[in-house]
Motif scaffolding. Structure first.
Motif, PDB file in Angstrom:
ATOM      1  N   GLY A 113       0.791  -1.221   0.000  1.00 38.37           N
ATOM      2  CA  GLY A 113       0.000   0.000   0.000  1.00 38.37           C
ATOM      3  C   GLY A 113       0.823   1.272   0.000  1.00 38.37           C
ATOM      4  N   ARG A 114       2.123   1.161  -0.171  1.00 40.78           N
ATOM      5  CA  ARG A 114       3.006   2.322  -0.151  1.00 40.78           C
ATOM      6  C   ARG A 114       3.219   2.792  -1.593  1.00 40.78           C
ATOM      7  NH1 ARG A 114       7.419  -0.514   3.677  1.00 40.78           N
ATOM      8  NH2 ARG A 114       8.756   1.223   3.004  1.00 40.78           N
ATOM      9  N   LEU A 115       2.151   3.338  -2.175  1.00 42.01           N
ATOM     10  CA  LEU A 115       2.106   3.583  -3.611  1.00 42.01           C
ATOM     11  C   LEU A 115       3.043   4.701  -4.051  1.00 42.01           C
ATOM     12  CD1 LEU A 115      -1.749   3.255  -4.191  1.00 42.01           C
ATOM     13  CD2 LEU A 115       0.016   1.512  -4.520  1.00 42.01           C
ATOM     14  N   VAL A 116       3.111   5.782  -3.264  1.00 44.03           N
ATOM     15  CA  VAL A 116       3.984   6.897  -3.638  1.00 44.03           C
ATOM     16  C   VAL A 116       5.437   6.442  -3.646  1.00 44.03           C
ATOM     17  CG1 VAL A 116       4.782   9.190  -2.978  1.00 44.03           C
ATOM     18  CG2 VAL A 116       2.350   8.620  -2.808  1.00 44.03           C
ATOM     19  N   GLU A 117       5.833   5.667  -2.632  1.00 47.48           N
ATOM     20  CA  GLU A 117       7.197   5.132  -2.601  1.00 47.48           C
ATOM     21  C   GLU A 117       7.441   4.206  -3.778  1.00 47.48           C
ATOM     22  OE1 GLU A 117       8.671   3.801   1.390  1.00 47.48           O
ATOM     23  OE2 GLU A 117       6.595   4.217   1.942  1.00 47.48           O
ATOM     24  N   ALA A 118       6.453   3.378  -4.092  1.00 49.62           N
ATOM     25  CA  ALA A 118       6.595   2.440  -5.210  1.00 49.62           C
ATOM     26  C   ALA A 118       6.806   3.181  -6.523  1.00 49.62           C
ATOM     27  CB  ALA A 118       5.355   1.549  -5.292  1.00 49.62           C
ATOM     28  N   LYS A 119       6.055   4.257  -6.715  1.00 49.50           N
ATOM     29  CA  LYS A 119       6.202   5.027  -7.949  1.00 49.50           C
ATOM     30  C   LYS A 119       7.583   5.674  -8.025  1.00 49.50           C
ATOM     31  CE  LYS A 119       4.019   8.564 -10.789  1.00 49.50           C
ATOM     32  NZ  LYS A 119       2.830   9.414 -11.007  1.00 49.50           N
ATOM     33  N   LYS A 120       8.063   6.173  -6.906  1.00 51.90           N
ATOM     34  CA  LYS A 120       9.383   6.813  -6.885  1.00 51.90           C
ATOM     35  C   LYS A 120      10.470   5.822  -7.280  1.00 51.90           C
ATOM     36  CE  LYS A 120      12.410   9.555  -3.903  1.00 51.90           C
ATOM     37  NZ  LYS A 120      12.574  10.156  -2.549  1.00 51.90           N
ATOM     38  N   VAL A 121      10.359   4.589  -6.792  1.00 54.39           N
ATOM     39  CA  VAL A 121      11.352   3.565  -7.141  1.00 54.39           C
ATOM     40  C   VAL A 121      11.277   3.229  -8.625  1.00 54.39           C
ATOM     41  CG1 VAL A 121      11.988   1.150  -6.790  1.00 54.39           C
ATOM     42  CG2 VAL A 121      11.461   2.589  -4.821  1.00 54.39           C
ATOM     43  N   SER A 122      10.054   3.068  -9.153  1.00 59.64           N
ATOM     44  CA  SER A 122       9.903   2.745 -10.572  1.00 59.64           C
ATOM     45  C   SER A 122      10.464   3.850 -11.460  1.00 59.64           C
ATOM     46  CB  SER A 122       8.427   2.515 -10.898  1.00 59.64           C
ATOM     47  OG  SER A 122       7.966   1.312 -10.325  1.00 59.64           O
TER      48      SER A 122
END
Length: 267
Positions: A97-106
């Motif tokens: 559920g840590r979507l903002v972090e996930a997007k930053k990594v991608s």
């Protein structure tokens, strides 16, 4: 102890963890990623899909990063190896559920200034960004990047990438109310699946497709598709996808006032 290729218990995995930790602590990152890739499919499938231990898997992957910081690029040679790790980190963060972090990594892939393709796993990164934007509710952005991913995979050999790209694009079009366009992309995904492996979209993507069928009035088709998807996910030991399918079958049962049957699916 030997490293298992397809572990069925968490207790089977310490030899794999030990090898990765020791190689990374000795700063032999390329040796570690080679081992990680060699045993990757079976072990990643077990950790992510069967056991769902996302935090634990992230802890392991952090060993490849400077100071265990996931906002940097990993200490491995080659774009493909880097993006294998970045895509896994992004996926685990998204499931947590840590979507903002996930997007930053991608988005770190874009900093490499490389063209996304099968060789460097950039296609998966584009698809991941599109799915994250979908989850965040950024539907115009999601459609744009998933359309780019679908265009890229047209000229590649990887059938799974094509299926994933078209199915993900079908889902975001459905959420945008573009029903005929969604149907077009789902038909493309299923056609590739049936032609190459004998079945269509499955797992969580299959659950989304069955939801699309249900919400567009194809109740019986949705039920049949979900039952087939459920059997496949049970065979693969994918608990999250199994739960999705059971909840969907419960919803269908409620719609048809089969309340006792619905209760069994929900509980």
């Amino acid at each position: 102890m030997s490293i298992p290729e397809n572990p069925t218990r968490l207790e089977d995995l310490p030899p794999f963890f030990d090898v990765i930790y020791c190689r990374c602590r000795a700063r032999k990152f390329d040796e570690a990623i080679t081992i990680f890739q060699s045993y990757g499919n079976g072990i990643r499938e077990s950790l992510i899909y069967r056991f769902g231990v996302y935090e634990f898997f992230l802890s392991l992957i952090r060993e490849f990063f400077p100071n265990r910081n996931l906002n940097t690029l990993p200490f491995v040679t080659g774009l493909k190896n880097q993006n294998t790790l970045l895509n896994l980190v992004s996926y685990c963060l998204r499931r947590l559920g840590r979507l903002v972090e996930a997007k930053k990594v991608s988005l770190q892939f874009l900093s490499t200034q490389a063209e996304p393709n099968e060789d460097n796993e950039g296609i998966l990164t584009y698809q991941s960004l599109g799915v994250i934007d979908t989850d965040l509710g950024n539907l115009p952005e999601a459609k744009n990047i998933l359309s780019q991913a679908a265009e890229i995979v047209q000229n590649t050999q990887g059938t799974q990438n094509k299926i994933r790209a078209f199915a993900s694009l079908g889902w975001v079009c459905f959420l945008r109310g573009e029903i005929e366009l969604a149907r077009k992309y789902y038909n493309q995904a299923n056609q590739i699946g049936y032609q190459t492996r004998g079945y269509g979209v499955f797992s969580m993507l299959g659950g989304q497709y069955a939801t699309f069928l249900l919400m567009t009035g194809n109740v019986q088709d949705s039920q049949r598709y979900t039952e087939d998807n459920l059997a496949r996910c049970i065979e693969k030991h994918w608990p999250e996808a199994v739960s999705y399918c059971k909840c969907l079958l419960g919803d269908i049962a409620v719609m048809e006032t089969r309340l006792i049957e619905a209760r069994n699916f929900y509980f």
